[in-house]
Design an enzyme around this catalytic site. Sequence first.
Site, PDB file in Angstrom:
ATOM      1  N   ASP A 284       0.869  -1.166   0.000  1.00  0.00           N
ATOM      2  CA  ASP A 284       0.000   0.000   0.000  1.00  0.00           C
ATOM      3  C   ASP A 284       0.908   1.218   0.000  1.00  0.00           C
ATOM      4  O   ASP A 284       2.128   1.104   0.159  1.00  0.00           O
ATOM      5  CB  ASP A 284      -0.979   0.007   1.180  1.00  0.00           C
ATOM      6  CG  ASP A 284      -2.179   0.905   0.875  1.00  0.00           C
ATOM      7  OD1 ASP A 284      -2.149   1.644  -0.124  1.00  0.00           O
ATOM      8  OD2 ASP A 284      -3.164   0.871   1.635  1.00  0.00           O
TER       9      ASP A 284
HETATM   10  C1  BGC Z   1      -4.803   3.406  -0.076  1.00  0.00           C
HETATM   11  C2  BGC Z   1      -5.007   2.362  -1.141  1.00  0.00           C
HETATM   12  C3  BGC Z   1      -4.871   2.973  -2.511  1.00  0.00           C
HETATM   13  C4  BGC Z   1      -3.515   3.631  -2.626  1.00  0.00           C
HETATM   14  C5  BGC Z   1      -3.264   4.262  -3.970  1.00  0.00           C
HETATM   15  C6  BGC Z   1      -3.518   4.166  -0.304  1.00  0.00           C
HETATM   16  O1  BGC Z   1      -3.380   5.232   0.571  1.00  0.00           O
HETATM   17  O2  BGC Z   1      -4.807   2.805   1.192  1.00  0.00           O
HETATM   18  O3  BGC Z   1      -6.253   1.742  -0.977  1.00  0.00           O
HETATM   19  O4  BGC Z   1      -5.027   2.003  -3.500  1.00  0.00           O
HETATM   20  O5  BGC Z   1      -3.417   4.641  -1.631  1.00  0.00           O
HETATM   21  O6  BGC Z   1      -4.012   5.379  -4.168  1.00  0.00           O
END
Ligand code: BGC
Length: 742
Positions: A284
Amino acid sequence: MVSAMAVSGLGFGQKAIYKDAGAPVQQRVRDLISRMTLDEKVGQLNQVNGGVLTGPAVANDPGQQGKVKLLKEGKVGSFLNVVGAAQTKEVQRIAVEESRLGIPVLFGFDIIHGAKTIFPIPLAEASAWDTEGALKAAEIAAKEASSMGLHWTFAPMMDVSRDPRWGRVMEGSGEDPYLQAQLAAARVKGFQGNFDENHVLATIKHFAIYGASEAGREYNTVDVSRYAAWNYYLPPYKAAVEAGAATVMNSFNLFEGEPASGNNYLVNEVLRGKWGFKGMVVSDWASFGEMMAHGYAANETEAAIMALKAGSDMDMESGVMRNTLAQSVKDGKVSEALLDAAVARVLELKFKLGLFDNPYKYHDEAKEKASLLTAENLAAARKAAANSMTLLKNSDNILPLKSPKSILVLGHLAESQNDVLDFWKGLGDHKNTVTVLEGLKAKYPGATITFVKGVNRDGKLEAGAEAQIKAAAKKADVIVATIGLYGDLAGEARSLGNPEPSKGQMDMLAAAKLTNKPLVVLVQAGRPMIITELMTKYNTILYTWIGGTQHGNAVADILNGDVNPSSKTAMSFPVSVGQIPVYYNHYNSGRPHKDGNEGPGDFWVSRYRDTPNEPLIPFGYGLSYSKFEYSDLNISKPEINQNESVTVSVKVKNSSNVDGTEIVQLYIRDLVAQPVRPVKELKDFKRVVIKAGETATVTFELPATKLSFYDADGNTLLQKGDFKIMVGPNSRDLSEVKLVLK
Ligand code: BGC
């Protein structure tokens, strides 16, 4: 530019194997890896937040220029947030034509519930209990997204959650593992299709158990047992692996004291080991680097190695792999073979999508124009939104509103194009949305529709609102008032300690009630709110969730009865914040309590002294304009053995004069088990259309395997004994029969 042939030292006429479309993928991957430098290998594991990388903006921005430079050096495996057929095409051109080996990049983006045509938030969509509908919505989202040059979405999210304080409950399918799993699998199939240029790769996220963040606070700790993990949280991820999801995203949280991104048990043992997942695991956002803040890795070098060793592959934005991994391999801290395995997983995806053979297949501007916001997409979004809105009360039978001559509409949310979209609105534009006010005007062209704001975006009462409402109501047949939360409060980093309607909103409703006009309350929010006072004081309540582009039209469809509501909430609504987490599939405890039994014998039991145990609105609850009566619950035999199945049937009569759709739910309880089992577990459901006055016999095939559960190591247990089989319209109002497993 140096051509691949020059690099490989092949003579003219001979093609590098990795460029040979006819060669098997594994061979192409091996060949390519054999040509890559250490830096280029690590580059494939590097995912960069791109933004705008072409045009004049870049010329004056050293930061963006730096990203393009990295790309040319072969140090970017994937960009996120680079979008649009024209831009992605140019960026792809740079990767393919200006980097040494010409490896195409993967473009990823959060397409959560639509790209341009925004569907209802996933939690709302879940309330439709419609796997085909969810698949279709994902398919449309994929079609739009891929036309904009995207290969990959970071969805579906499938974190089971029992905590409406968490802003991200809107992204998933609620509190139940079974419903969540069915929808996760459907969405994966819808997004991915056959891996062609009309689809996008799906991501299983967040792996794992992010939905159990303590106290619903974003980025917070998770501390659940393996037994709970296996039975409550892991099943949806498993279902999505089985549905063929190409990628998995780590979660931010700890599991058993170890960050998910570096968690060997979760990624290597469960995901890759037990479930046989062969695809790529992406972190993530910055979660590899955050292992340092967790106090798990001492520095970037350690963090990158921990992630790689645990089985994770691609580093979204933290840069720890880019900064350290090549050196770690040189220093012998981690083997090059392990690095190669991760790189191979990234390259395989690119080969699978056919990007080496036709790098520009996703970048067609004419196709993009023709694919977005089509009439067909908008119609599907409207239908999905109407199917997702949950009728909670209609005690005075005010709804449907057949032919009102004048409607007074109240509340900022009724006129706000922004607020029918949430934080995860993809590339949705508020200019394309339909508000409640617009929806009602279109639905009732002959009616006079007046709007009084009443409350602002933050839920504060406007000056003079009460007098304005009183005056405007004089000319109205009916009042439609909107309350809830503004759209951007649904999503990441939007945890709320008190998800209640504001005082201003309640005051606005009180003013409306004083006029004695029929009053319809619409609650618009990305989570169950605490609406105990609302449910006590008001008789007509439609929980609209956040409906997306077609929100207002969908509301109007329900209010006038063109759509008969059928949605049933996928999360319990708590009575108060103090009751959270409250969920239907809890254990019995050693001292169970039943609300209503507050006699002297019910003191030393598991209960609150000031609050009921049961939620305000149970999981699976929602009304219709039809009236459904259940009777004659039967099973085809009282006993089965472990290889058999039993047919469960129930009669459902539509005793009203309107055709309707009922979501019939089947639950079980394993009465005695080691370890113990919950008081109820959803095991099947059916959406059935029942014509006015007709009775449907609804049947479920229940195989003994559905009576099984997991032990703490993820082994399946099927224990003999007595079970309750329960069927009904929601998780509370169930009839039951006994079944014995021999
Ligand atoms: C979120 C994810 C997301 C990623 C990209 C993160 O902060 O937790 O769910 O896919 O950002 O935007």
